[in-house]
Design a protein around this motif. Structure first.
Motif, PDB file in Angstrom:
ATOM      1  N   ASP A  82       0.808  -1.219   0.000  1.00 50.81           N
ATOM      2  CA  ASP A  82       0.000   0.000   0.000  1.00 50.81           C
ATOM      3  C   ASP A  82       0.843   1.273   0.000  1.00 50.81           C
ATOM      4  O   ASP A  82       0.330   2.364   0.230  1.00 50.81           O
ATOM      5  CB  ASP A  82      -0.937  -0.002   1.213  1.00 50.81           C
ATOM      6  N   GLY A  83       2.135   1.117  -0.230  1.00 48.26           N
ATOM      7  CA  GLY A  83       3.007   2.287  -0.267  1.00 48.26           C
ATOM      8  C   GLY A  83       3.320   2.858   1.103  1.00 48.26           C
ATOM      9  O   GLY A  83       3.786   3.984   1.221  1.00 48.26           O
ATOM     10  N   LYS A  84       3.079   2.061   2.149  1.00 44.03           N
ATOM     11  CA  LYS A  84       3.320   2.540   3.515  1.00 44.03           C
ATOM     12  C   LYS A  84       4.016   1.458   4.331  1.00 44.03           C
ATOM     13  O   LYS A  84       3.895   0.281   4.031  1.00 44.03           O
ATOM     14  CB  LYS A  84       1.999   2.883   4.211  1.00 44.03           C
ATOM     15  N   ILE A  85       4.709   1.891   5.353  1.00 46.42           N
ATOM     16  CA  ILE A  85       5.292   0.965   6.316  1.00 46.42           C
ATOM     17  C   ILE A  85       4.383   0.967   7.534  1.00 46.42           C
ATOM     18  O   ILE A  85       4.198   1.996   8.173  1.00 46.42           O
ATOM     19  CB  ILE A  85       6.710   1.414   6.739  1.00 46.42           C
ATOM     20  N   ALA A  86       3.798  -0.185   7.836  1.00 45.97           N
ATOM     21  CA  ALA A  86       2.922  -0.281   9.005  1.00 45.97           C
ATOM     22  C   ALA A  86       3.627  -1.090  10.090  1.00 45.97           C
ATOM     23  O   ALA A  86       4.348  -2.041   9.786  1.00 45.97           O
ATOM     24  CB  ALA A  86       1.605  -0.950   8.627  1.00 45.97           C
ATOM     25  N   PRO A  87       3.459  -0.719  11.357  1.00 49.07           N
ATOM     26  CA  PRO A  87       4.052  -1.520  12.424  1.00 49.07           C
ATOM     27  C   PRO A  87       3.424  -2.911  12.471  1.00 49.07           C
ATOM     28  O   PRO A  87       2.276  -3.100  12.053  1.00 49.07           O
ATOM     29  CB  PRO A  87       3.733  -0.729  13.691  1.00 49.07           C
ATOM     30  N   ARG A  88       4.192  -3.880  12.958  1.00 46.10           N
ATOM     31  CA  ARG A  88       3.718  -5.248  13.111  1.00 46.10           C
ATOM     32  C   ARG A  88       3.761  -5.607  14.588  1.00 46.10           C
ATOM     33  O   ARG A  88       4.432  -4.943  15.377  1.00 46.10           O
ATOM     34  CB  ARG A  88       4.613  -6.219  12.347  1.00 46.10           C
ATOM     35  N   VAL A  89       3.061  -6.665  14.939  1.00 45.20           N
ATOM     36  CA  VAL A  89       3.128  -7.190  16.302  1.00 45.20           C
ATOM     37  C   VAL A  89       4.082  -8.378  16.283  1.00 45.20           C
ATOM     38  O   VAL A  89       3.942  -9.272  15.455  1.00 45.20           O
ATOM     39  CB  VAL A  89       1.730  -7.621  16.798  1.00 45.20           C
ATOM     40  N   VAL A  90       5.074  -8.331  17.161  1.00 50.62           N
ATOM     41  CA  VAL A  90       6.052  -9.422  17.265  1.00 50.62           C
ATOM     42  C   VAL A  90       6.136  -9.852  18.727  1.00 50.62           C
ATOM     43  O   VAL A  90       5.628  -9.177  19.615  1.00 50.62           O
ATOM     44  CB  VAL A  90       7.449  -8.975  16.758  1.00 50.62           C
ATOM     45  N   SER A  91       6.815 -10.965  18.957  1.00 49.97           N
ATOM     46  CA  SER A  91       7.027 -11.423  20.338  1.00 49.97           C
ATOM     47  C   SER A  91       8.314 -10.822  20.870  1.00 49.97           C
ATOM     48  O   SER A  91       9.342 -10.821  20.189  1.00 49.97           O
ATOM     49  CB  SER A  91       7.123 -12.945  20.382  1.00 49.97           C
ATOM     50  N   ARG A  93      11.769 -10.565  22.644  1.00 52.22           N
ATOM     51  CA  ARG A  93      12.850 -11.552  22.722  1.00 52.22           C
ATOM     52  C   ARG A  93      13.084 -12.015  24.161  1.00 52.22           C
ATOM     53  O   ARG A  93      13.542 -13.113  24.401  1.00 52.22           O
ATOM     54  CB  ARG A  93      14.157 -10.962  22.182  1.00 52.22           C
ATOM     55  N   ARG A  94      12.771 -11.175  25.146  1.00 47.95           N
ATOM     56  CA  ARG A  94      13.036 -11.544  26.543  1.00 47.95           C
ATOM     57  C   ARG A  94      11.822 -12.185  27.206  1.00 47.95           C
ATOM     58  O   ARG A  94      11.909 -13.292  27.719  1.00 47.95           O
ATOM     59  CB  ARG A  94      13.461 -10.320  27.351  1.00 47.95           C
ATOM     60  N   CYS A  95      10.678 -11.478  27.193  1.00 49.89           N
ATOM     61  CA  CYS A  95       9.519 -11.960  27.959  1.00 49.89           C
ATOM     62  C   CYS A  95       8.486 -12.695  27.101  1.00 49.89           C
ATOM     63  O   CYS A  95       7.593 -13.336  27.642  1.00 49.89           O
ATOM     64  CB  CYS A  95       8.856 -10.811  28.705  1.00 49.89           C
ATOM     65  N   GLY A  96       8.600 -12.593  25.772  1.00 47.37           N
ATOM     66  CA  GLY A  96       7.697 -13.325  24.895  1.00 47.37           C
ATOM     67  C   GLY A  96       6.333 -12.684  24.689  1.00 47.37           C
ATOM     68  O   GLY A  96       5.514 -13.196  23.938  1.00 47.37           O
ATOM     69  N   ARG A  97       6.081 -11.560  25.365  1.00 44.33           N
ATOM     70  CA  ARG A  97       4.775 -10.912  25.182  1.00 44.33           C
ATOM     71  C   ARG A  97       4.742 -10.207  23.831  1.00 44.33           C
ATOM     72  O   ARG A  97       5.782  -9.937  23.229  1.00 44.33           O
ATOM     73  CB  ARG A  97       4.534  -9.909  26.311  1.00 44.33           C
ATOM     74  N   LYS A  98       3.525  -9.896  23.398  1.00 43.07           N
ATOM     75  CA  LYS A  98       3.337  -9.224  22.111  1.00 43.07           C
ATOM     76  C   LYS A  98       3.681  -7.749  22.246  1.00 43.07           C
ATOM     77  O   LYS A  98       3.207  -7.079  23.164  1.00 43.07           O
ATOM     78  CB  LYS A  98       1.892  -9.364  21.633  1.00 43.07           C
ATOM     79  N   VAL A  99       4.508  -7.260  21.306  1.00 40.47           N
ATOM     80  CA  VAL A  99       4.867  -5.835  21.286  1.00 40.47           C
ATOM     81  C   VAL A  99       4.809  -5.333  19.849  1.00 40.47           C
ATOM     82  O   VAL A  99       4.978  -6.093  18.906  1.00 40.47           O
ATOM     83  CB  VAL A  99       6.279  -5.579  21.858  1.00 40.47           C
ATOM     84  N   SER A 100       4.574  -4.050  19.714  1.00 42.19           N
ATOM     85  CA  SER A 100       4.525  -3.429  18.393  1.00 42.19           C
ATOM     86  C   SER A 100       5.941  -3.079  17.941  1.00 42.19           C
ATOM     87  O   SER A 100       6.756  -2.605  18.728  1.00 42.19           O
ATOM     88  CB  SER A 100       3.682  -2.156  18.445  1.00 42.19           C
ATOM     89  N   THR A 101       6.201  -3.290  16.653  1.00 43.44           N
ATOM     90  CA  THR A 101       7.510  -2.918  16.116  1.00 43.44           C
ATOM     91  C   THR A 101       7.686  -1.397  16.082  1.00 43.44           C
ATOM     92  O   THR A 101       8.787  -0.922  15.842  1.00 43.44           O
ATOM     93  CB  THR A 101       7.715  -3.485  14.701  1.00 43.44           C
ATOM     94  N   ALA A 102       6.620  -0.660  16.342  1.00 44.99           N
ATOM     95  CA  ALA A 102       6.715   0.799  16.394  1.00 44.99           C
ATOM     96  C   ALA A 102       7.391   1.256  17.693  1.00 44.99           C
ATOM     97  O   ALA A 102       7.826   2.394  17.801  1.00 44.99           O
ATOM     98  CB  ALA A 102       5.345   1.442  16.263  1.00 44.99           C
ATOM     99  N   GLU A 120       9.843   4.111  11.905  1.00 46.30           N
ATOM    100  CA  GLU A 120       8.549   3.898  12.541  1.00 46.30           C
ATOM    101  C   GLU A 120       8.657   3.893  14.062  1.00 46.30           C
ATOM    102  O   GLU A 120       7.654   3.886  14.747  1.00 46.30           O
ATOM    103  CB  GLU A 120       7.900   2.602  12.050  1.00 46.30           C
ATOM    104  N   LYS A 121       9.876   3.902  14.607  1.00 45.18           N
ATOM    105  CA  LYS A 121      10.047   3.831  16.055  1.00 45.18           C
ATOM    106  C   LYS A 121       9.579   5.115  16.732  1.00 45.18           C
ATOM    107  O   LYS A 121       9.914   6.199  16.295  1.00 45.18           O
ATOM    108  CB  LYS A 121      11.513   3.580  16.409  1.00 45.18           C
ATOM    109  N   SER A 122       8.830   4.940  17.827  1.00 45.94           N
ATOM    110  CA  SER A 122       8.357   6.126  18.559  1.00 45.94           C
ATOM    111  C   SER A 122       9.094   6.270  19.868  1.00 45.94           C
ATOM    112  O   SER A 122       9.772   5.400  20.310  1.00 45.94           O
ATOM    113  CB  SER A 122       6.860   6.007  18.836  1.00 45.94           C
TER     114      SER A 122
END
Ligand SMILES: [Zn+2]
Length: 122
Positions: A82-91, A93-102, A120-122
């Protein structure tokens, strides 16, 4: 007496409409000013990107096709072309919880989120 009250009511409505129109005009001016600022920043970034591309092309021989191919590949990483970079949800590396790549850090354990894109980092 009835006409006087009716006129008074009409004047009140007219004053209210005038105030509403003035607020809308001010809001329009604010939005136009903000859009102008965004356009100037976009113009500067476009110029900087073109300069960086030309430096890479001249010094390293990177072609425009290679840049366009990479842009399309990066665009598709979030699952949408779509011509945009959207953040993704990843696990995390330490605690395994879901976090946004933003995010720069996991909001649960403060681990650095290495996935995602530089801008994209805030
Ligand atoms: Zn974590």
């Amino acid at each position: 007496m009835m006409n006087f009250l009716w006129d008074l009511g009409q004047e009140g409505r007219i004053r209210g409409a005038e105030k509403q129109a003035a607020r809308a005009e001010n809001k329009t001016i604010d939005l136009a000013s903000g859009a102008g600022s965004v356009q100037r920043r976009l113009d500067v970034m476009t110029l900087a990107n073109q300069a960086l591309f030309e430096i890479l092309r001249d010094r390293l021989g990177i072609s425009e096709e290679e840049v366009l191919y990479r842009m399309a590949e990066i665009d598709a990483r979030d699952g949408k072309k779509d011509g945009k970079i959207a953040p993704r949800v990843v696990s995390c590396r330490r605690c395994g919880r879901k976090v946004s790549t933003a995010r720069q850090h996991c909001m649960y354990c403060a681990e650095v989120v290495v996935e995602g894109h530089l801008y994209e980092k805030s």
